[in-house]
Design an enzyme around this catalytic site. Structure first.
Site, mmCIF file in Angstrom:
data_model
loop_
_atom_site.group_PDB
_atom_site.id
_atom_site.type_symbol
_atom_site.label_atom_id
_atom_site.label_comp_id
_atom_site.label_asym_id
_atom_site.label_seq_id
_atom_site.Cartn_x
_atom_site.Cartn_y
_atom_site.Cartn_z
ATOM 1 N N ASP A 139 -18.953 -25.547 -14.775
ATOM 2 C CA ASP A 139 -17.751 -25.548 -14.066
ATOM 3 C C ASP A 139 -17.738 -24.936 -12.881
ATOM 4 O O ASP A 139 -18.257 -23.871 -12.576
ATOM 5 C CB ASP A 139 -16.515 -25.078 -14.802
ATOM 6 C CG ASP A 139 -15.268 -25.121 -14.491
ATOM 7 O OD1 ASP A 139 -14.711 -26.108 -15.251
ATOM 8 O OD2 ASP A 139 -14.690 -24.793 -13.445
ATOM 9 N N HIS A 166 -12.688 -34.503 -20.145
ATOM 10 C CA HIS A 166 -13.838 -33.694 -20.255
ATOM 11 C C HIS A 166 -13.659 -32.612 -21.183
ATOM 12 O O HIS A 166 -12.690 -32.038 -21.522
ATOM 13 C CB HIS A 166 -13.961 -32.917 -18.773
ATOM 14 C CG HIS A 166 -12.671 -32.324 -18.350
ATOM 15 N ND1 HIS A 166 -11.727 -33.059 -17.676
ATOM 16 C CD2 HIS A 166 -12.083 -31.052 -18.233
ATOM 17 C CE1 HIS A 166 -10.780 -32.596 -17.163
ATOM 18 N NE2 HIS A 166 -10.782 -31.281 -17.465
ATOM 19 N N HIS A 196 -14.425 -28.895 -22.117
ATOM 20 C CA HIS A 196 -15.001 -27.657 -21.743
ATOM 21 C C HIS A 196 -15.580 -27.072 -22.894
ATOM 22 O O HIS A 196 -15.375 -26.837 -23.797
ATOM 23 C CB HIS A 196 -13.849 -26.529 -21.410
ATOM 24 C CG HIS A 196 -12.638 -26.992 -20.491
ATOM 25 N ND1 HIS A 196 -12.795 -26.469 -18.960
ATOM 26 C CD2 HIS A 196 -11.754 -27.716 -20.210
ATOM 27 C CE1 HIS A 196 -11.795 -26.932 -18.213
ATOM 28 N NE2 HIS A 196 -11.145 -27.811 -18.924
ATOM 29 N N GLY A 217 -2.582 -28.463 -19.450
ATOM 30 C CA GLY A 217 -3.095 -27.770 -18.309
ATOM 31 C C GLY A 217 -4.298 -28.781 -17.782
ATOM 32 O O GLY A 217 -5.120 -28.397 -17.162
HETATM 33 P P1 5GP Z 1 -9.009 -29.206 -16.705
HETATM 34 O O1 5GP Z 1 -7.931 -28.220 -15.971
HETATM 35 O O2 5GP Z 1 -8.416 -30.695 -15.910
HETATM 36 O O3 5GP Z 1 -9.018 -29.262 -18.022
HETATM 37 O O4 5GP Z 1 -10.298 -28.838 -16.054
HETATM 38 C C1 5GP Z 1 -10.780 -29.218 -14.717
HETATM 39 C C2 5GP Z 1 -11.806 -28.340 -14.534
HETATM 40 O O5 5GP Z 1 -12.819 -28.914 -13.548
HETATM 41 C C3 5GP Z 1 -11.339 -26.700 -14.067
HETATM 42 O O6 5GP Z 1 -11.847 -25.971 -14.866
HETATM 43 C C4 5GP Z 1 -12.201 -26.954 -12.576
HETATM 44 O O7 5GP Z 1 -12.773 -25.600 -12.397
HETATM 45 C C5 5GP Z 1 -13.346 -27.850 -12.519
HETATM 46 N N1 5GP Z 1 -13.514 -28.376 -11.410
HETATM 47 C C6 5GP Z 1 -12.685 -29.017 -10.464
HETATM 48 N N2 5GP Z 1 -13.339 -29.500 -9.171
HETATM 49 C C7 5GP Z 1 -14.744 -29.474 -9.825
HETATM 50 C C8 5GP Z 1 -15.722 -29.767 -8.902
HETATM 51 O O8 5GP Z 1 -15.815 -30.299 -8.032
HETATM 52 N N3 5GP Z 1 -16.988 -29.440 -9.768
HETATM 53 C C9 5GP Z 1 -17.055 -28.745 -10.732
HETATM 54 N N4 5GP Z 1 -18.336 -28.568 -11.139
HETATM 55 N N5 5GP Z 1 -16.093 -28.361 -11.225
HETATM 56 C C10 5GP Z 1 -14.689 -28.580 -10.999
#
Ligand code: 5GP
Ligand code: ZN
Length: 120
Positions: free
Chosen positions: A29, A99, A101, A92
């Site tokens: 991340d 994905h 985490h 969130g």
């Molecule tokens: P969500 O909030 O959708 O569950 O998680 C999205 C995650 O993607 C976040 O933890 C954020 O830091 C990560 N993220 C967003 N853009 C990028 C990116 O361009 N590259 C990587 N490696 N992680 C990303």
């Protein structure tokens, strides 16, 4: 399709891949919330858990199995770790390609929210 994680799957956008198999890839991340914070994503575009169907059963399982393999590889499988999939606004979710985490390398609190429980 204009999807950030599809572009990571295709290689159009770089990511530090730590695991891949036929169904999923995993990378770190960009904004880590634990010493290891990986995102495990299906190669197939699925926008949210709500859009997954019966045909996605095995790929959904592959996400969890990949998390356990990475935890073992990184040496925190026995200490423990957390896997989380956020869905839509209240969950969130910010990237609309599912994905999982994987957070590990430190002890985490429960419940995961700090605010008082709000309804609606
Ligand atoms: P969500 O909030 O959708 O569950 O998680 C999205 C995650 O993607 C976040 O933890 C954020 O830091 C990560 N993220 C967003 N853009 C990028 C990116 O361009 N590259 C990587 N490696 N992680 C990303
Ligand atoms: Zn996608």
């Amino acid at each position: 399709m204009d999807c950030l994680f599809c572009k990571i799957v295709s290689g159009e956008i770089p990511a530090n891949r730590i695991y891949e198999d036929d169904d999923v890839i995993a990378f770190n991340d960009i904004n880590p919330q634990a010493p290891t914070h990986a995102l495990i994503i299906p190669r197939k575009h699925i926008a949210t858990l709500n859009s997954a169907d019966e045909s996605d059963k095995s790929v959904l399982g592959a996400l969890s199995l990949a998390a356990a393999k990475i935890a073992k590889e990184q040496g925190f499988d026995q200490a423990g770790y957390r896997t989380v999939m956020n869905c839509n606004e209240h969950g969130g979710q910010t990237v609309y390609h599912i994905h999982l985490h994987l957070l590990g390398g430190k002890a985490m609190g429960w419940p995961p929210y700090q605010n008082k429980l709000k309804t609606a």
